[in-house]
Design a protein around this motif. Structure first.
Motif, PDB file in Angstrom:
ATOM      1  N   ALA A 134       1.109  -1.057  -0.276  1.00  0.00           N
ATOM      2  CA  ALA A 134       0.048  -0.107   0.037  1.00  0.00           C
ATOM      3  C   ALA A 134       1.043   1.149  -0.018  1.00  0.00           C
ATOM      4  N   THR A 193       1.355   4.324   1.687  1.00  0.00           N
ATOM      5  CA  THR A 193       1.062   5.153   3.032  1.00  0.00           C
ATOM      6  C   THR A 193       1.375   6.439   3.177  1.00  0.00           C
ATOM      7  N   PHE A 225      -7.389   9.833  -4.877  1.00  0.00           N
ATOM      8  CA  PHE A 225      -5.556   8.609  -5.370  1.00  0.00           C
ATOM      9  C   PHE A 225      -5.614   7.965  -6.547  1.00  0.00           C
ATOM     10  N   TYR A 265     -10.293   0.983  -6.004  1.00  0.00           N
ATOM     11  CA  TYR A 265     -10.296   2.376  -4.932  1.00  0.00           C
ATOM     12  C   TYR A 265     -11.427   3.490  -4.495  1.00  0.00           C
ATOM     13  N   PRO A 294     -11.657   6.136  -2.811  1.00  0.00           N
ATOM     14  CA  PRO A 294     -11.264   7.170  -1.616  1.00  0.00           C
ATOM     15  C   PRO A 294     -12.576   6.759  -0.132  1.00  0.00           C
ATOM     16  N   TYR A 309      -4.153   7.862   5.995  1.00  0.00           N
ATOM     17  CA  TYR A 309      -4.501   7.128   4.445  1.00  0.00           C
ATOM     18  C   TYR A 309      -3.806   6.126   4.052  1.00  0.00           C
ATOM     19  N   SER A 310      -4.167   4.482   4.243  1.00  0.00           N
ATOM     20  CA  SER A 310      -3.144   3.503   3.132  1.00  0.00           C
ATOM     21  C   SER A 310      -3.982   3.164   1.822  1.00  0.00           C
ATOM     22  N   VAL A 311      -3.308   3.617   0.321  1.00  0.00           N
ATOM     23  CA  VAL A 311      -4.580   2.632  -0.820  1.00  0.00           C
ATOM     24  C   VAL A 311      -3.572   1.831  -1.291  1.00  0.00           C
ATOM     25  N   TRP A 357      -2.845  12.655  -5.811  1.00  0.00           N
ATOM     26  CA  TRP A 357      -3.860  12.739  -4.678  1.00  0.00           C
ATOM     27  C   TRP A 357      -3.606  14.093  -4.599  1.00  0.00           C
TER      28      TRP A 357
END
Length: 122
Positions: free
Chosen positions: A44, A46, A58, A72, A74, A82-84, A98
């Motif tokens: 991810a 982060t 993102f 993904y 949001p 945040y962890s994408v 982002w």
């Protein structure tokens, strides 16, 4: 003369408090540094901010500017971190982009470019 001092003091207090009110959220840290060359892609991306923000969007782009498709959405609400989840990526250059919204409605855009290096041959 006394009135001038009062007006001047009021202006200084107003200017100082306005500066605090105009302070906006900024990125504090991320697990992939700007222009980093990494051997292993983390699971991810982060990122943490100086205050709670809403993550409005993102995205990832490849070195030609084409979007990288991944699933993904949001989250709703505000958070400091945040962890994408990142998709599998081929070696190459990428740009993570982002957009956040702070509590006062101020929008902030950011981006970090990074390179995923090919695995070393054995």
């Amino acid at each position: 003369m006394h009135v001038i001092k009062i007006v001047l003091a009021s202006c200084i207090v107003l200017a100082a408090s306005t500066g605090l009110a105009l302070a906006h959220a900024g990125m504090k840290a991320s697990n992939i540094a700007a222009d980093a060359v990494i051997d292993t892609l983390p699971a991810a991306f982060t990122m943490s901010f100086t205050q709670a923000v809403g993550l409005a969007s993102f995205s990832l782009e490849n070195d030609q500017g084409a979007p990288v498709t991944f699933d993904y959405t949001p989250p709703k609400g505000m958070a400091i971190e945040y962890s994408v989840p990142l998709p599998r990526l081929a070696p190459g250059r990428y740009l993570a982009k982002w957009r956040t919204i702070s509590k006062d409605g101020h929008a902030m855009a950011g981006e970090i470019g990074f390179t995923l290096s090919p695995k070393p041959r054995e």
